[in-house]
Scaffold this active site. Structure first.
Site, short mmCIF file in Angstrom:
data_model
loop_
_atom_site.label_atom_id
_atom_site.label_comp_id
_atom_site.label_asym_id
_atom_site.label_seq_id
_atom_site.Cartn_x
_atom_site.Cartn_y
_atom_site.Cartn_z
CB SER A 184 -0.95 0.00 1.20
OG SER A 184 -0.22 -0.18 2.41
CB THR A 225 -41.89 25.74 -8.04
OG1 THR A 225 -42.99 26.21 -8.82
CG2 THR A 225 -41.74 26.62 -6.80
CG HIS A 226 -42.97 22.28 -10.67
ND1 HIS A 226 -43.18 20.98 -10.27
CD2 HIS A 226 -43.69 23.06 -9.82
CE1 HIS A 226 -44.00 20.96 -9.22
NE2 HIS A 226 -44.32 22.21 -8.93
CB SER A 264 -16.26 24.15 -29.40
OG SER A 264 -16.33 23.30 -30.52
CE LYS A 316 -20.85 24.63 -27.99
NZ LYS A 316 -22.08 24.34 -27.30
CG ASN A 356 -18.68 24.69 -24.51
OD1 ASN A 356 -19.71 25.21 -24.94
ND2 ASN A 356 -17.88 23.96 -25.25
CD GLU A 385 -20.96 21.23 -19.37
OE1 GLU A 385 -20.11 20.51 -19.91
OE2 GLU A 385 -21.65 22.06 -20.01
CE LYS A 430 -4.68 3.38 5.24
NZ LYS A 430 -5.49 2.12 5.29
N1 ARG Z 1 -1.57 -1.20 5.07
C1 ARG Z 1 -2.44 -1.66 6.08
C2 ARG Z 1 -3.79 -0.91 6.00
O1 ARG Z 1 -3.81 0.09 5.38
C3 ARG Z 1 -1.84 -1.45 7.42
C4 ARG Z 1 -2.25 -2.46 8.45
C5 ARG Z 1 -1.72 -3.77 8.11
N2 ARG Z 1 -1.94 -4.72 9.11
C6 ARG Z 1 -1.85 -6.02 8.87
N3 ARG Z 1 -1.99 -6.80 9.87
N4 ARG Z 1 -1.66 -6.50 7.67
O2 ARG Z 1 -4.77 -1.33 6.52
#
Ligand code: ARG
Length: 461
Positions: free
Chosen positions: A23, A155-156, A277, A283, A285, A290, A325
């Protein structure tokens, strides 16, 4: 690949498994929170005599050095580390040797990551509030300027009754004021410290959890270690609040897109916030409005994703939770970007007062006031409603507004009408007479604006 574990394994992790599991590419943004948490943990371990004074000092200096070097660019967060926790611990041990290996005493990555996210979200909600306050400040400025700018209320999406631009913008002030309080609210409920929950069942070391909680600015420690490592409620609350803010921005954008259209021309989005455009030279825009409207879907997606990820997870920590995350980070980046861009677009937008007033006049927005006129002259409301309905029909046939009818035309429909009907149906009168709290009348608006001003002063204090 640098891992914090491996003792009980006889074979190396498969390369694909390692990549799937890691991660660091996204939790690297938690480095400051991770180090801050470790510093508090170590200070507590030292105070409790779990680490010696010398070890505490070495680890503390080592951690501060890493933080400093990351911040000034000397230490890059790259390499084959599983996550930010492994990265910090490995770099620490590389730098200071044996003592570094003691950092993780009485701690698990499970309570560590729970802490890092809480610290991160706490400061993010503050940043969100400051962006919402900037938007509220801009709205208030426009409200103060436009208490007499008459426009049709709908309204509407059909013209209904005249309001003022200040009143219309004031509706959004209320929405974003609630968003602001929702962000503060999340902080109140989530402000307990999970550190010391360990992997799930606390630890056998004599940790002082109250102390670490205090060092890190929490109201106290979490009261159940299994909940401490597996609570992600506050992220769901956050994503829900973020979704609500996006919903408000999206509604506002939708209105701006309509107002900016060739047919309405109530506003003109500044060139700096418009795009052209590639084929149609004429144009200009409203792409930014949006895109903000479009990105709302993505933030809703994060909320749904998070709810779904959590729904089947048994206690306590499971790796599913690592998925929190990217969803939360993306939603935060999206909403912060949208808030800043929206405020910029709003503050540079031109409001076409004449077009708004003209639109009001040609849509019978004063029909209710004409009926009220008859009621004030003794006609029962239901009869008055019918009379004005016929009058409107007549106007449509003649292509006239109520204000353009001659006295004879009025009298032909009801003898109750007198000269003062013209004043009664003028747009200015229609707005000025609506002075109950929360209504568009300038007197009522002035009082509300004063309250908004006081609210913002309080918030900025
Ligand atoms: N990268 C993990 C998370 O974001 C951290 C915790 C990991 N814990 C474990 N026992 N593998 O959740």
């Amino acid at each position: 690949m640098a891992q914090l574990w491996g003792g009980r394994f006889t074979r190396k992790t498969d390369e694909l498994v390692y990549r799937f599991n890691a991660s660091l590419s996204f939790d690297r943004r938690l480095y400051a929170q991770d180090i801050r948490g470790s510093l508090a943990h170590v200070k507590m371990l030292g105070k409790q005599g779990i680490l010696t004074e010398e070890e505490t000092k070495e680890i503390t200096e080592g951690l501060n050095g890493i933080l400093e070097d990351i911040e000034n660019g000397k230490q890059e967060i790259t390499g084959e580390y599983e996550d930010i926790h492994s990265f910090v611990e490995s770099v620490l041990t590389d730098r200071i040797g044996e003592a570094g290996k003691k950092l993780h005493t009485g701690r698990s990555r499970n309570d560590q990551v729970a802490l890092d996210m809480k610290l991160y979200i706490r400061s993010e909600t503050e940043e969100l509030q400051s962006l919402v306050r900037e938007l509220l400040t801009e709205l208030l400025k426009l409200m103060e300027k436009h208490t007499e700018t008459i426009m049709p209320g709908f309204t509407h999406l059909q013209k209904a009754q005249p309001v003022t631009l200040a009143h219309h913008l004031g509706a959004y002030f209320e929405m974003f004021r609630r968003d602001n309080s929702r962000f503060a609210d999340i902080r109140k409920r989530m402000n307990t410290c999970p550190l010391g929950s360990g992997a799930l069942a606390g630890t056998t070391y004599p940790l002082d959890r109250d102390y670490t909680a205090e060092l890190l600015g929490f109201d106290g420690p979490t009261l159940n270690s299994m909940d401490g490592v597996s609570d992600r409620d506050y992220l769901i609350e956050l994503l829900s609040a973020l979704s609500t803010t996006m919903m408000h921005l999206s509604r506002f954008c939708e209105e701006i897109i309509i107002w900016n259209s060739n047919e309405y021309q109530f506003v003109e989005i500044d060139d700096g916030y418009s795009t052209g455009s590639s084929i149609m030279p004429q144009k200009k825009n409203p792409d930014i409005a949006e895109l903000i409207r479009g990105k709302t879907g993505r933030v809703y997606g994060a909320l749904m994703g998070m709810l779904t990820t959590m729904k089947g997870i048994p206690l306590a920590y499971n790796k599913d939770m690592q998925e929190d995350k990217e969803m939360v980070f993306d939603a935060l980046d999206t909403v912060k970007g949208c808030l800043a861009l929206f405020t910029g677009m709003l503050s540079t937008m031109k409001f076409q007062k004449e077009r708004m007033l003209e639109s009001c006049r040609h849509g019978f927005t004063n029909a209710t006031d004409a009926a009220d006129y008859l009621v004030n002259h003794g006609v029962p409301f239901r009869d008055a409603h019918g009379i004005i309905g016929r009058l409107v029909l007549y106007c449509i046939e003649k292509n006239k507004a109520l204000d353009d009818l001659t006295m004879e035309e009025y009298k032909a429909i009801s003898p109750v009408f007198e000269e003062d009907i013209y004043d009664a149906v003028s747009m200015e009168t229609c707005v000025q007479k609506r002075n109950t709290v929360g209504a568009p009348g300038p007197e009522a608006m002035k009082q509300v604006i004063q309250k908004c001003r006081e609210y913002l002063e309080e918030q900025n204090a």
